[in-house]
Design an enzyme around this catalytic site. Structure first.
Site, short mmCIF file in Angstrom:
data_model
loop_
_atom_site.label_atom_id
_atom_site.label_comp_id
_atom_site.label_asym_id
_atom_site.label_seq_id
_atom_site.Cartn_x
_atom_site.Cartn_y
_atom_site.Cartn_z
N HIS A 224 -2.22 20.90 -12.92
CA HIS A 224 -1.32 19.81 -12.55
C HIS A 224 -1.28 18.69 -13.59
O HIS A 224 -0.60 17.68 -13.40
CB HIS A 224 -1.75 19.24 -11.18
CG HIS A 224 -0.69 18.45 -10.49
ND1 HIS A 224 -0.83 17.10 -10.20
CD2 HIS A 224 0.53 18.80 -10.02
CE1 HIS A 224 0.25 16.67 -9.59
NE2 HIS A 224 1.09 17.67 -9.46
N LYS A 226 -0.30 16.54 -16.90
CA LYS A 226 0.86 16.34 -17.77
C LYS A 226 0.36 15.58 -18.99
O LYS A 226 0.12 14.37 -18.91
CB LYS A 226 1.96 15.53 -17.07
CG LYS A 226 2.60 16.24 -15.87
CD LYS A 226 2.02 15.75 -14.58
CE LYS A 226 2.77 16.39 -13.41
NZ LYS A 226 1.99 16.35 -12.17
N ASP A 231 -0.85 15.03 -33.43
CA ASP A 231 -1.66 14.65 -34.60
C ASP A 231 -2.95 13.95 -34.21
O ASP A 231 -3.50 13.15 -35.00
CB ASP A 231 -0.85 13.77 -35.55
CG ASP A 231 0.28 14.53 -36.22
OD1 ASP A 231 0.24 15.78 -36.21
OD2 ASP A 231 1.22 13.88 -36.73
N HIS A 404 7.67 9.38 -7.32
CA HIS A 404 6.69 10.37 -7.74
C HIS A 404 5.56 9.74 -8.56
O HIS A 404 4.61 10.42 -8.95
CB HIS A 404 7.39 11.47 -8.56
CG HIS A 404 6.59 12.69 -8.76
ND1 HIS A 404 6.21 13.14 -10.02
CD2 HIS A 404 6.08 13.59 -7.89
CE1 HIS A 404 5.51 14.25 -9.90
NE2 HIS A 404 5.41 14.55 -8.62
N LYS A 406 2.23 7.93 -9.61
CA LYS A 406 0.88 7.82 -9.06
C LYS A 406 0.19 6.67 -9.79
O LYS A 406 -0.12 6.76 -10.97
CB LYS A 406 0.08 9.11 -9.29
CG LYS A 406 0.76 10.40 -8.76
CD LYS A 406 1.58 11.06 -9.81
CE LYS A 406 1.94 12.51 -9.52
NZ LYS A 406 2.52 12.85 -8.28
N ASP A 411 -6.40 -6.18 -8.63
CA ASP A 411 -6.55 -7.57 -9.08
C ASP A 411 -5.85 -7.84 -10.41
O ASP A 411 -6.28 -8.71 -11.19
CB ASP A 411 -8.03 -7.94 -9.21
CG ASP A 411 -8.74 -7.95 -7.85
OD1 ASP A 411 -8.04 -7.87 -6.82
OD2 ASP A 411 -9.98 -8.03 -7.82
#
EC number: 2.7.8.-
Length: 486
Positions: A224, A226, A231, A404, A406, A411
């Site tokens: 899952h 991404k 380089d 979508h 997350k 604070d």
């Protein structure tokens, strides 16, 4: 004949009950949360054969024998690489803000390295901006490009990224692409894999879905993450898959997907590179450790940089670390805590931490999509609303599409962004990555994004919520019971 039939019948009945007893004992002996164990036992006792087959298929964390052996074999070389990285003391943060210090200390103790400083970080909320920046970076690449995604959906600007990646491979850039088999099924059924391989790109189908091996490895264990590394200096991660939202799941009835990505320059790319190398070795058996740290760490301006810690999860990585990180973040909050997630099915511990934060005076907000592409998760999420509202948590239902993103903001200074949903799969099963950022400037940028989400959301009214129909309450409780399995 009657005697033989009777004997066979009794043996079948005995075997049936021994099978149920054996699976029951196996569930009880496993170190797992009580709600999860109870849910599995209920399914097995109500629908024994279906329940047993389901448990053996997806009830335990099976990486598969070959991958598990690779995971064990890779750690000596990985540990040595991490020790070499520690020699580059100038890239590691020696102190953190008071709100971030507990989380960063946890990650250092469990992962072996401290957070890295001196990174330049850009928050990106538009898919077009992300892909255009990525195409520019690919065109300027000089050595190597490593990419992993859960979903790569052909069409729109995703095809332009694919073309630029093939052009890079043709001019001699070493390109590796790893995509989840289930998430990227449309990609692997398209001409793109063959085109990319012909151009010189190493394309790997991770965690192949194979019904013949359903009892040897969990089919719902997914890659899952991404991540993009270029380089060993430029890196991307966040919630966005390699899809053009204008072409992705348009018939799902939830609107356009809303995501967030971070583009980084600096030593954080090396820290992410070792995660990628572990994933690559687990999947292919080939070792591709990043270049020696003292070679690829570029000069940076410490005063203007961000301090970041990478938190990786999945088989072969520190167990339960992302869950611990979220708990630590919630308990560290003193002023406010804002969380965004498309899928909200928290553990009892995380739910308690969120409610406790609100009850001790922290301003707690959770932003969720009003419409969800998963009916099961959508209903299960609603089962937690009453307890959250009673504790004083503000629940915002986003109406501008499928949110979508997350993210967690504590604070205004400690930020968590990445691929982790607040559900059981992300917390304990899948290969995931989260960035922990200790920086007020980045916190202000994330707060602005979250404020925009709130402006496009509807605040859930506790009084109206308590008046919802009885059938909705029954459905919520039903899905709540099975939430440990979602």
């Amino acid at each position: 004949m009657t005697t033989v039939y009777t004997l066979v019948s009794w043996l079948a009945i005995l075997g049936y009950w021994l099978l149920i007893a054996g699976v029951t004992l196996r569930i009880l002996m496993k170190r797992r949360a009580v709600p999860s164990a109870m849910a599995w036992l209920l399914i097995i006792y109500i629908l024994p054969l279906v329940g047993i087959i389901a448990y053996l298929a997806v009830g335990e964390l099976h990486l598969g024998k070959r991958r598990a052996e690779r995971a064990r074999a890779m750690w000596p070389s990985t540990a040595k690489w991490l020790n070499d990285l520690k020699a580059c003391k100038h890239i590691f943060a020696e102190e953190n803000s008071s709100v971030a210090a507990p989380l960063f200390k946890l990650c250092e103790r469990r992962q072996g390295i401290a957070g890295v400083k001196g990174n330049q970080l850009q928050l990106m909320t538009e898919s077009d901006d992300v892909m255009q920046a990525l195409i520019r970076d690919i065109q300027l690449a000089r050595h190597n490009i490593e990419i992993v995604f859960y979903i790569w959906q052909p069409g729109g600007m995703a095809d332009q990224v694919a073309e630029s990646l093939m052009a890079a491979a043709r001019r001699g850039i070493h390109c590796r692409l790893m995509l989840d088999s289930a998430g990227s099924v449309a990609f692997f059924r398209s001409p793109w894999p063959e085109l990319m391989r012909n151009a010189g790109i190493e394309v790997v189908e991770a965690l192949k879905v194979n019904l013949m091996r359903v009892f040897l490895r969990r089919m719902d264990l997914r890659q899952h993450r991404k991540m993009i590394m270029i380089d060993n200096y430029i890196a991307y991660t966040g919630s966005m898959n390699m899809v053009d939202p204008r072409y992705f799941k348009q018939d799902a009835g939830v609107g356009q997907w809303i995501d967030l990505m971070a583009r980084m320059e600096g030593p954080i790319a090396t820290a992410m590179g070792i995660i990628y190398s572990c994933d690559w070795e687990i999947e292919t058996g080939k070792r591709i450790l990043p270049p020696p740290p003292d070679v690829n760490i570029m000069p940076f301006e410490q005063a203007s940089g961000h301090t970041i810690h990478t938190i990786a999860s999945g088989p072969g990585f520190p167990e339960d670390l992302i869950h611990q990180a979220l708990l630590t973040a919630a308990y560290s909050a003193r002023e406010y805590l804002i969380m965004t997630t498309p899928y909200f099915v928290p553990s009892d511990d995380l739910l308690h931490a969120i409610c406790t934060a609100a009850q001790r005076g922290v301003d707690v907000s959770i932003i969720l999509p009003r419409k969800n592409d998963s009916m099961l998760v959508g209903w299960a999420s609603r089962a937690f609303f009453t307890e959250l509202l009673a504790a004083g948590v503000k629940i915002y239902q986003f109406e501008g599409g499928l949110l979508h993103t997350k993210s967690v903001l504590v604070d205004g200074e400690l930020s968590l962004v990445g691929t982790v949903n607040l559900d059981m799969r992300s917390l304990w099963l899948n290969f995931e990555i989260t960035l922990a950022i200790d920086d007020k400037g980045f916190g202000a940028d994330l707060a602005a994004v979250q404020d925009d989400y709130i402006s496009r959301s509807r605040l859930l009214d506790a009084r109206l919520w308590l008046k919802r129909p009885l059938w909705q309450r029954v459905a919520e409780r039903l899905f709540y019971f099975f939430s440990p399995l979602l």
